[in-house]
Design an enzyme around this catalytic site. Structure first.
Site, PDB file in Angstrom:
ATOM      1  N   GLY A 306       0.830  -1.198   0.000  1.00 15.81           N
ATOM      2  CA  GLY A 306       0.000   0.000   0.000  1.00 15.81           C
ATOM      3  C   GLY A 306       0.865   1.249   0.000  1.00 15.81           C
ATOM      4  O   GLY A 306       2.075   1.199  -0.246  1.00 15.81           O
ATOM      5  N   VAL A 361       2.547 -13.514   3.226  1.00 15.05           N
ATOM      6  CA  VAL A 361       3.475 -14.155   4.159  1.00 15.05           C
ATOM      7  C   VAL A 361       2.655 -15.013   5.123  1.00 15.05           C
ATOM      8  O   VAL A 361       1.704 -14.528   5.743  1.00 15.05           O
ATOM      9  CB  VAL A 361       4.291 -13.110   4.937  1.00 15.05           C
ATOM     10  CG1 VAL A 361       5.204 -13.785   5.950  1.00 15.05           C
ATOM     11  CG2 VAL A 361       5.103 -12.245   3.966  1.00 15.05           C
ATOM     12  N   ARG A 392      -3.833   0.687   8.882  1.00 20.04           N
ATOM     13  CA  ARG A 392      -4.049   1.171  10.237  1.00 20.04           C
ATOM     14  C   ARG A 392      -5.487   0.889  10.654  1.00 20.04           C
ATOM     15  O   ARG A 392      -6.376   0.746   9.813  1.00 20.04           O
ATOM     16  CB  ARG A 392      -3.747   2.679  10.332  1.00 20.04           C
ATOM     17  CG  ARG A 392      -2.322   3.026   9.910  1.00 20.04           C
ATOM     18  CD  ARG A 392      -2.028   4.494  10.113  1.00 20.04           C
ATOM     19  NE  ARG A 392      -1.984   4.864  11.522  1.00 20.04           N
ATOM     20  CZ  ARG A 392      -0.918   4.735  12.300  1.00 20.04           C
ATOM     21  NH1 ARG A 392       0.217   4.253  11.815  1.00 20.04           N
ATOM     22  NH2 ARG A 392      -0.962   5.103  13.574  1.00 20.04           N
ATOM     23  N   ASP A 429      -9.602   9.438  11.458  1.00 22.24           N
ATOM     24  CA  ASP A 429      -9.285   8.016  11.284  1.00 22.24           C
ATOM     25  C   ASP A 429     -10.166   7.093  12.116  1.00 22.24           C
ATOM     26  O   ASP A 429     -10.419   5.952  11.726  1.00 22.24           O
ATOM     27  CB  ASP A 429      -7.816   7.750  11.652  1.00 22.24           C
ATOM     28  CG  ASP A 429      -6.854   8.138  10.549  1.00 22.24           C
ATOM     29  OD1 ASP A 429      -7.297   8.759   9.560  1.00 22.24           O
ATOM     30  OD2 ASP A 429      -5.655   7.836  10.671  1.00 22.24           O
ATOM     31  N   HIS A 562       3.241  28.138 -19.340  1.00 26.24           N
ATOM     32  CA  HIS A 562       4.249  27.333 -20.044  1.00 26.24           C
ATOM     33  C   HIS A 562       5.627  27.914 -19.743  1.00 26.24           C
ATOM     34  O   HIS A 562       5.798  29.128 -19.759  1.00 26.24           O
ATOM     35  CB  HIS A 562       3.990  27.378 -21.554  1.00 26.24           C
ATOM     36  CG  HIS A 562       5.093  26.747 -22.356  1.00 26.24           C
ATOM     37  ND1 HIS A 562       5.190  25.385 -22.532  1.00 26.24           N
ATOM     38  CD2 HIS A 562       6.148  27.298 -23.028  1.00 26.24           C
ATOM     39  CE1 HIS A 562       6.246  25.118 -23.292  1.00 26.24           C
ATOM     40  NE2 HIS A 562       6.847  26.265 -23.603  1.00 26.24           N
TER      41      HIS A 562
END
Length: 589
Positions: A306, A361, A392, A429, A562
């Site tokens: 990730g 794994v 997380r 979170d 530009h």
């Protein structure tokens, strides 16, 4: 209460629209998503869908009429409900309209509360010494943002932090990894220096990990100190220690107890772990641990491809460590657009990283100060260290007394960031909606406003950009091509490569491309994806374009400077319509 139907704003230049035909008539039952009417602007025709379910109780503007944007053209409510134009019921509906509704209508979003919210705030009883309008638990992005925003609105605010302010992002996440990734970028620059006429006295270099870690720590200290300074400047009362939150909105910190009229839970997240034999070896590091590593390993296996695994894997690969990434999905960063993901994988492989996909794994064996990682395909990898980087999970310590409704081990919140307990909010979170610091900023801001004013603002995270700070960078906003094809019958795709961009060539960064996804009917922009230089900066322009609902046609009226990297994005938009000047002509099907 009746809900208004308004003439929408289809573009930045639209001032009015003509009603072509009502598809529903007064008295008809309406379900959310049903087509109500067809309208026409100076650019396009479109069908307007119902945003609520109920009965079409009144049509105020008829077919053939030209109506200014945001003007009411009808009402949806309960059968038999009567609404007169200009009535108090109509004005009440306007008062309750949220930020998301205002944006959808093309109206300016107010920075102040509605009159009803101001009245509600003014009617509150005085606070006791140990009582606050809001107690914020957690000093990370969602928490300190909540605290400062609430203080700006005149609230008496407390914030509790058990360790360092700034949360994962400032201490062990976004910022520390960027200091290390800048080192990787500098090393890439050294590799091309001779070809640019810069002859170094010696091509040999060493990595001083003590200085690297010390510099990282100085950056972290400066930023975390800045957060504390901002909190104090906004007169937020700071408490240090682990907070225990109770259902009666009291919060205990050690021997001290304070109370909030509202609580904001911003406890953030912690490293996720997997239960396999050998995972507890001291040679298996988390993303928190590896940022303090002062001895460079000769080899490193990264478990998880990730964002964090790929970023930290690139750091150590650039330092000369033998890095192998093991990812269960069929490609790295699987949440990204597949084409972008595969392009990044190809570039990183050329940089020396070994990437194994569709494998995991199953066991780790430690012997002679090294690890043997047994894979579920029968292969084995031997390395001095391993990095566990599989994501997380929400941090719930101190919240055990709350009987909160959960969803997949995350605190469930509504669109106002409020939990199942009224007056307790959980941005960032801890709710698992979008585990990104900048998403946490917005959720924290919204939670604070709702806690102060009452639930008046929704958190719209649809156009939250995301980035991977590799070299080159990767960034995205909106739908991937795979998601767009699932949702739409037909889509348009435009691309332009950095390989022909003047600034990219001059900078030795002519790798990658920009990809734009749009719908065929209105040329609405559905997603923008970038792999290339300055992608994390350019994606903010794309997010703003999508938030303000510019179409591809309207975006092409702008002029990009530009030479700039962002010309590639402009050309990708032009390629959606087959108008890119610096692309070869598209073959006709």
């Amino acid at each position: 209460m009746a809900v208004e139907i308004i003439m929408p704003k289809l573009g930045v230049d639209m001032q009015e629209g003509e009603i072509i035909e009502w598809k529903k008539q007064e008295g008809d039952t309406v379900a959310e998503g049903d087509v109500l009417l067809e309208i026409m602007s100076d650019k396009t025709n479109m069908e307007l869908e119902a945003e609520d379910s109920g009965t079409l109780i009144k049509i105020t503007r008829q077919a053939g009429e030209t109506v200014p944007v945001t003007e009411v053209i009808g009402y949806i409510g309960e059968a038999g409900e009567v609404v007169e134009e200009g009535s108090s019921a109509a004005s009440d509906t306007t008062v309750e309209r949220t930020t998301e509704d205002l944006k959808a209508a093309g109206l300016e979003v107010p920075s102040q509360p509605t009159q009803a919210a101001e009245s509600k705030q003014a009617d509150k009883e005085p606070l006791a010494d140990n009582e606050f309008d809001i107690v914020v638990v957690g000093g990370g992005p969602a928490g300190y943002y909540s605290a400062i925003r609430a203080a700006q609105l005149g609230g008496k605010i407390a914030i509790v932090e058990k360790s360092e302010f700034g949360g994962t992002c400032l201490n062990v996440g976004c910022i520390p990894t960027k200091t290390y990734l800048k080192n990787a970028e500098i090393l890439d620059g050294l590799k091309v220096a001779a070809g640019r006429g810069i002859n170094l006295v010696s091509t040999n270099y060493t990595i001083d990990m003590d200085k690297t870690v010390d510099f990282k720590n100085s950056v972290v200290k400066q930023l975390t100190g800045g957060v504390k300074g901002l909190l104090r400047a906004n007169k937020v009362t700071i408490f240090n220690g682990l907070a225990t939150v109770n259902p009666d909105k009291t919060v205990t910190i050690g021997s001290e107890t304070i109370k909030g009229r509202n609580i904001i839970l911003a406890t953030g997240s912690k490293v996720s772990r997997i239960n396999i034999p050998g995972i507890d070896s001291k040679l298996v590091l988390t993303s928190d641990d590896i940022l303090d590593l002062r001895e460079m390993p000769k080899s490193l296996v990264v478990m998880g491809g990730g964002v964090v695994g790929i970023e930290l894997g690139l750091v150590w690969a650039s330092y000369g460590v033998d890095v192998t990434v093991v990812e269960m999905a069929d490609r790295i960063i699987p949440a990204m657009d597949k084409e972008i993901s595969l392009e990044l994988q190809k570039i990183l492989t050329k940089k020396g990283m070994k990437i194994m996909t569709s494998v995991g794994v199953s066991e780790i064996v430690e012997a002679n100060n090294q690890l043997t990682l047994k894979l579920n395909n029968g292969e084995e990898l031997v390395a001095e260290k391993a990095l566990l980087s599989i994501g997380r999970v929400p941090q719930m310590s101190g919240l055990e007394n709350l009987n909160l409704e959960m969803e997949r081990n995350r605190i469930k919140v509504n669109e106002y960031q409020e939990t199942s307990i009224p007056g307790i909010y959980a941005p960032g979170d801890v709710n698992g909606t979008k585990m990104l610091a900048h998403a946490a900023f917005r959720m924290g801001e919204v939670a604070a406003e709702n806690a102060i004013w009452g639930n008046v603002r929704k958190a719209d995270l649809r156009f939250t950009p995301a980035a991977v700070y590799t070299h080159p960078e990767v960034a995205m906003v909106g739908l991937t091509e795979e998601q767009a094809r699932e949702k739409y019958d037909n889509i348009l795709i435009g691309k332009n490569s950095f390989s022909g961009n003047g600034r990219a060539i001059a900078s030795n960064e002519a790798h990658g491309f920009v990809k734009v996804i749009a719908d065929t009917k209105y040329h609405e922009i559905l997603g923008v994806h970038i792999v290339g230089p300055a992608a994390a900066e350019m994606i903010n322009e794309a997010a703003t374009i999508m938030e303000t609902e510019l179409t591809v046609d309207e975006l092409l009226l702008s002029i990009h400077g530009h030479p700039t990297f962002s010309e590639v994005m402009y050309e990708a938009f032009a390629d959606v319509l087959g108008e890119a000047i610096h692309n070869p002509p598209k073959r006709k099907k």
